[in-house]
Design a protein around this motif. Structure first.
Motif, PDB file in Angstrom:
ATOM      1  N   UNK A 156       0.825  -1.204   0.000  1.00  0.00           N
ATOM      2  CA  UNK A 156       0.000   0.000   0.000  1.00  0.00           C
ATOM      3  C   UNK A 156       0.869   1.268   0.000  1.00  0.00           C
ATOM      4  N   UNK A 157       1.908   1.254   0.817  1.00  0.00           N
ATOM      5  CA  UNK A 157       2.790   2.429   0.899  1.00  0.00           C
ATOM      6  C   UNK A 157       3.448   2.700  -0.451  1.00  0.00           C
ATOM      7  N   UNK A 158       3.971   1.643  -1.082  1.00  0.00           N
ATOM      8  CA  UNK A 158       4.636   1.820  -2.370  1.00  0.00           C
ATOM      9  C   UNK A 158       3.672   2.350  -3.428  1.00  0.00           C
ATOM     10  N   UNK A 159       2.444   1.842  -3.390  1.00  0.00           N
ATOM     11  CA  UNK A 159       1.434   2.346  -4.317  1.00  0.00           C
ATOM     12  C   UNK A 159       1.141   3.826  -4.041  1.00  0.00           C
ATOM     13  N   UNK A 160       1.071   4.164  -2.738  1.00  0.00           N
ATOM     14  CA  UNK A 160       0.861   5.570  -2.374  1.00  0.00           C
ATOM     15  C   UNK A 160       1.997   6.446  -2.845  1.00  0.00           C
ATOM     16  N   UNK A 161       3.232   5.959  -2.709  1.00  0.00           N
ATOM     17  CA  UNK A 161       4.384   6.733  -3.171  1.00  0.00           C
ATOM     18  C   UNK A 161       4.320   6.974  -4.673  1.00  0.00           C
ATOM     19  N   UNK A 162       3.874   5.940  -5.409  1.00  0.00           N
ATOM     20  CA  UNK A 162       3.750   6.074  -6.860  1.00  0.00           C
ATOM     21  C   UNK A 162       2.732   7.164  -7.207  1.00  0.00           C
ATOM     22  N   UNK A 163       1.572   7.100  -6.550  1.00  0.00           N
ATOM     23  CA  UNK A 163       0.568   8.133  -6.791  1.00  0.00           C
ATOM     24  C   UNK A 163       1.105   9.522  -6.433  1.00  0.00           C
ATOM     25  N   UNK A 164       1.851   9.593  -5.329  1.00  0.00           N
ATOM     26  CA  UNK A 164       2.394  10.880  -4.886  1.00  0.00           C
ATOM     27  C   UNK A 164       3.311  11.465  -5.958  1.00  0.00           C
ATOM     28  N   UNK A 165       4.178  10.637  -6.506  1.00  0.00           N
ATOM     29  CA  UNK A 165       5.104  11.113  -7.528  1.00  0.00           C
ATOM     30  C   UNK A 165       4.370  11.570  -8.787  1.00  0.00           C
ATOM     31  N   UNK A 166       3.232  10.952  -9.038  1.00  0.00           N
ATOM     32  CA  UNK A 166       2.439  11.329 -10.206  1.00  0.00           C
ATOM     33  C   UNK A 166       1.547  12.536  -9.945  1.00  0.00           C
ATOM     34  N   UNK A 167       1.571  13.038  -8.736  1.00  0.00           N
ATOM     35  CA  UNK A 167       0.752  14.195  -8.388  1.00  0.00           C
ATOM     36  C   UNK A 167      -0.678  13.845  -8.038  1.00  0.00           C
ATOM     37  N   UNK A 168      -0.954  12.562  -7.820  1.00  0.00           N
ATOM     38  CA  UNK A 168      -2.316  12.126  -7.453  1.00  0.00           C
ATOM     39  C   UNK A 168      -2.381  12.001  -5.924  1.00  0.00           C
ATOM     40  N   UNK A 169      -2.428  13.138  -5.282  1.00  0.00           N
ATOM     41  CA  UNK A 169      -2.259  13.184  -3.834  1.00  0.00           C
ATOM     42  C   UNK A 169      -3.445  12.583  -3.079  1.00  0.00           C
ATOM     43  N   UNK A 170      -4.650  12.751  -3.589  1.00  0.00           N
ATOM     44  CA  UNK A 170      -5.809  12.174  -2.914  1.00  0.00           C
ATOM     45  C   UNK A 170      -5.750  10.648  -2.969  1.00  0.00           C
ATOM     46  N   UNK A 171      -5.315  10.091  -4.113  1.00  0.00           N
ATOM     47  CA  UNK A 171      -5.144   8.646  -4.221  1.00  0.00           C
ATOM     48  C   UNK A 171      -4.068   8.158  -3.251  1.00  0.00           C
ATOM     49  N   UNK A 172      -2.983   8.935  -3.169  1.00  0.00           N
ATOM     50  CA  UNK A 172      -1.891   8.571  -2.258  1.00  0.00           C
ATOM     51  C   UNK A 172      -2.385   8.539  -0.813  1.00  0.00           C
ATOM     52  N   UNK A 173      -3.230   9.493  -0.453  1.00  0.00           N
ATOM     53  CA  UNK A 173      -3.764   9.542   0.915  1.00  0.00           C
ATOM     54  C   UNK A 173      -4.535   8.272   1.241  1.00  0.00           C
ATOM     55  N   UNK A 174      -5.351   7.780   0.300  1.00  0.00           N
ATOM     56  CA  UNK A 174      -6.102   6.533   0.513  1.00  0.00           C
ATOM     57  C   UNK A 174      -5.170   5.350   0.741  1.00  0.00           C
ATOM     58  N   UNK A 175      -4.115   5.288  -0.057  1.00  0.00           N
ATOM     59  CA  UNK A 175      -3.173   4.175   0.072  1.00  0.00           C
ATOM     60  C   UNK A 175      -2.445   4.211   1.407  1.00  0.00           C
ATOM     61  N   UNK A 176      -2.018   5.397   1.820  1.00  0.00           N
ATOM     62  CA  UNK A 176      -1.315   5.494   3.101  1.00  0.00           C
ATOM     63  C   UNK A 176      -2.246   5.125   4.256  1.00  0.00           C
ATOM     64  N   UNK A 177      -3.517   5.486   4.151  1.00  0.00           N
ATOM     65  CA  UNK A 177      -4.472   5.091   5.185  1.00  0.00           C
ATOM     66  C   UNK A 177      -4.586   3.567   5.258  1.00  0.00           C
ATOM     67  N   UNK A 178      -4.646   2.908   4.086  1.00  0.00           N
ATOM     68  CA  UNK A 178      -4.734   1.456   4.076  1.00  0.00           C
ATOM     69  C   UNK A 178      -3.475   0.813   4.643  1.00  0.00           C
ATOM     70  N   UNK A 179      -2.320   1.439   4.394  1.00  0.00           N
ATOM     71  CA  UNK A 179      -1.075   0.929   4.975  1.00  0.00           C
ATOM     72  C   UNK A 179      -1.118   1.024   6.501  1.00  0.00           C
ATOM     73  N   UNK A 180      -1.634   2.114   6.997  1.00  0.00           N
ATOM     74  CA  UNK A 180      -1.761   2.288   8.447  1.00  0.00           C
ATOM     75  C   UNK A 180      -2.715   1.256   9.027  1.00  0.00           C
ATOM     76  N   UNK A 181      -3.801   0.985   8.317  1.00  0.00           N
ATOM     77  CA  UNK A 181      -4.823   0.063   8.818  1.00  0.00           C
ATOM     78  C   UNK A 181      -4.280  -1.349   9.004  1.00  0.00           C
ATOM     79  N   UNK A 182      -3.484  -1.836   8.054  1.00  0.00           N
ATOM     80  CA  UNK A 182      -3.083  -3.253   8.084  1.00  0.00           C
ATOM     81  C   UNK A 182      -1.738  -3.495   8.750  1.00  0.00           C
TER      82      UNK A 182
END
Length: 593
Positions: A107-133
């Motif tokens: 999840x974190x790596x996916x969030x980082x990918x979105x972050x680099x692409x400028x998709x910050x809202x998508x990155x936020x969702x991924x980081x939340x899922x990383x925190x959850x699990x």
């Protein structure tokens, strides 16, 4: 210009702030030396997460943030994902049996990918899922996930969310520099300066004061916080008459003052009963008993039978002491009324203008100050005080050529004006140094010695020459001239402060420097320059509580908001150091001990 500890003034006594800093080895930020720290303990605390509210609201937080249009368009192109809502998932499909920690990393790596692409809202969702699990014992990783999500919120300018996530990250890792720095930036943007200062101070300590960007941020925050505290302090300040020595030095900076020069004349002996209120004020001035001068001048102004010329002098003297007291608005009112009286003696009007110009410069209005001095020069073209004080203003504005010209004019108009003379010589010396002209430097040094022979009872001659010698690295000779100044003026507390600074600069002798400045305070308990300088040295020594006490003593003695703001910056820096060192569990040893 009035005697001042902020820059080389009519008294010739003072060092600019940067020179004080160089003498004691202080950097730009925090008013402190470079401190290397060691941890008292190297323990890591494990804590249960408290982000249920964040988990519940993160989808709403992400969706509610204003996302740039280009980001929304990009979101539609990747994996067919459009606008994010609570029912849609941007994470990859993960097998149930996969290890939770590996899931979190995915999840974190996916969030980082979105972050680099400028998709910050998508990155936020991924980081939340990383925190959850993520397993609860992986505290460093959980801390990282929160910090990463804070970075995404920062891009979306959701600074409250940034602060919230950084705070969560720091619960798991209290020395996480990225989280501290990011939270500090969010605090600064949201004008929460005190917690901002604590965070950026922690960053500077953890970086061993090696990161220039962090140091500059700390300096910027300290200045802004100092301004806030100064405004509040100035609203509640109590007026304090400066020390006798300060007032005397101020008086000596005016060679043609119509009130001060009355003290030099022989007057007929009168009984106290026969004297008017202004005559009594002059007696107090001569005896250096300043507390009642404003009241006596007011009594003279309230007397209906008083001579109008005497009333004008009384108003001028009252305005002068209101200025010394720090009652700026009242002082401006009195000085303006004297100048605006067309029937007043031109010398009286010129003096009022020069003092008003000096006060306006102190209050940070150089254009108004120069305008007043231009009018004074037109009204009193033969008055040396006009050009001496205008030279002071030009010096503070770094207009060296104009300053040199005006000081020369003042000396040509009044050859018995020692302070104007040595101020001219000091300006000549600085110009010669800036041009790297060794011949002119030598000529300036010779001219100083000639001035001392001509005015052997003027302490300012010795003091400014000693500062020049110190600048030339002739430390022993400089100390000899500081001591000669004290022979001429044994109660000159500022000379002791300069001797202390010289000991630091020449030999790094902290103990002797401290003793000399403490002697200055013992001699003159209103010497703001001594309190501030000693406070800065105590910061260098690691004696932060003592430094704070000294800054607290200096603050009520300062007359302008700029001076008070600077002192609050020093105090706030020391307070932040104390609190942060305790919170981080680190010891900050002093390079001076």
């Amino acid at each position: 210009m009035a005697a001042s500890t902020r820059a080389v003034s009519s008294s010739g006594l003072s060092l600019p702030k940067w020179q004080i800093a160089l003498a004691i080895g202080a950097p730009v930020a925090l008013g402190l030396g470079i401190w290397y720290y060691r941890s008292r303990t190297n323990k890591t605390q494990s804590a249960e997460k408290e982000d249920k509210q964040i988990k519940k609201n993160v989808a709403d937080a992400a969706a509610s943030v204003s996302v740039p249009i280009e980001t929304q368009k990009d979101a539609k192109k990747v994996n067919g994902i459009g606008k994010i809502n609570e029912k849609e998932s941007v994470a990859p499909v993960v097998e149930e049996e996969e290890d939770p920690f590996k899931q979190a990393q995915t999840y974190k790596n996916k969030g980082n990918k979105y972050f680099k692409e400028g998709k910050y809202s998508d990155a936020i969702k991924c980081y939340q899922q990383a925190i959850d699990v993520c397993p609860k014992d992986k505290i460093q990783d959980v801390s990282t996930f929160h910090q990463n999500r804070a970075a995404a919120f920062e891009q979306l300018k959701n600074y409250e969310a940034v602060i919230r996530d950084c705070t969560e990250a720091l619960k798991y890792n209290g020395k996480y520099v990225k989280a501290l720095h990011r939270r500090a930036k969010a605090y600064e943007i949201t004008k929460q300066l005190e917690p901002c200062l604590e965070d950026i101070t922690a960053v500077c300590i953890l970086e061993a004061f090696q990161n220039q960007s962090s140091l500059l941020m700390a300096d910027r925050v300290l200045k802004e916080l100092g301004k806030e505290h100064a405004k509040e302090a100035m609203m509640n300040r109590q007026s304090v008459i400066p020390s006798k020595h300060f007032v005397n030095t101020f008086m000596c900076s005016f060679a043609e003052d119509p009130v001060f020069n009355l003290l030099k004349r022989e007057t007929q002996q009168e009984t106290d009963e026969a004297k008017g209120a202004f005559a009594k004020a002059l007696d107090k001035l001569k005896d250096k008993e300043f507390d009642n001068i404003i009241e006596l001048c007011t009594n003279e102004l309230d007397t209906e039978s008083s001579d109008i010329a005497i009333k004008r002098l009384a108003r001028l003297l009252r305005g002068t002491f209101l200025s010394l007291l720090g009652e700026h608005e009242k002082a401006l009112e009195d000085l303006s009324e004297v100048f605006n009286d067309p029937d007043a003696d031109p010398q009286v009007r010129v003096n009022a203008l020069v003092k008003r110009a000096t006060l306006r410069m102190q209050l940070g209005s150089p254009e108004e100050s120069l305008h007043d001095l231009l009018m004074a020069a037109e009204l009193g073209p033969e008055n040396a005080d006009v050009f001496h004080h205008r030279g002071q203003v030009y010096m503070l504005l770094d207009q060296a050529n104009e300053a040199i010209s005006d000081f020369a004019k003042a000396v040509s108009l009044n050859g018995d004006f020692p302070i104007a003379l040595v101020q001219k010589l000091y300006t000549d010396y600085r110009a010669a140094v800036s041009m790297s002209n060794a011949q002119k430097v030598a000529a300036a040094l010779t001219a100083f010695e000639d001035a001392i022979r001509r005015f052997p009872s003027c302490p300012e001659c010795y003091l400014l020459y000693a500062q020049v010698l110190s600048d030339q690295q002739e430390f022993q000779k400089a100390d000899e001239y500081f001591m000669k100044a004290l022979e001429v003026d044994p109660e000159n507390a500022t000379a002791y402060v300069h001797r202390g600074l010289l000991q630091l600069q020449s030999a790094g002798n902290v103990e002797l420097a401290t003793k000399l400045i403490e002697e200055a305070i013992r001699m003159d308990n209103k010497c703001e320059f001594a309190y501030e300088t000693l406070g800065t040295i105590e910061v260098q020594r690691g004696n932060l509580r003592r430094a704070i006490e000294l800054f607290d003593q200096a603050i009520p003695l300062s007359k302008t908001e700029a001076e008070v703001s600077h002192l609050f910056s020093l105090k706030d820096a020391a307070l932040a150091q104390l609190k942060v060192a305790l919170n981080l569990g680190v010891t900050l040893p002093s390079p001076m001990n």
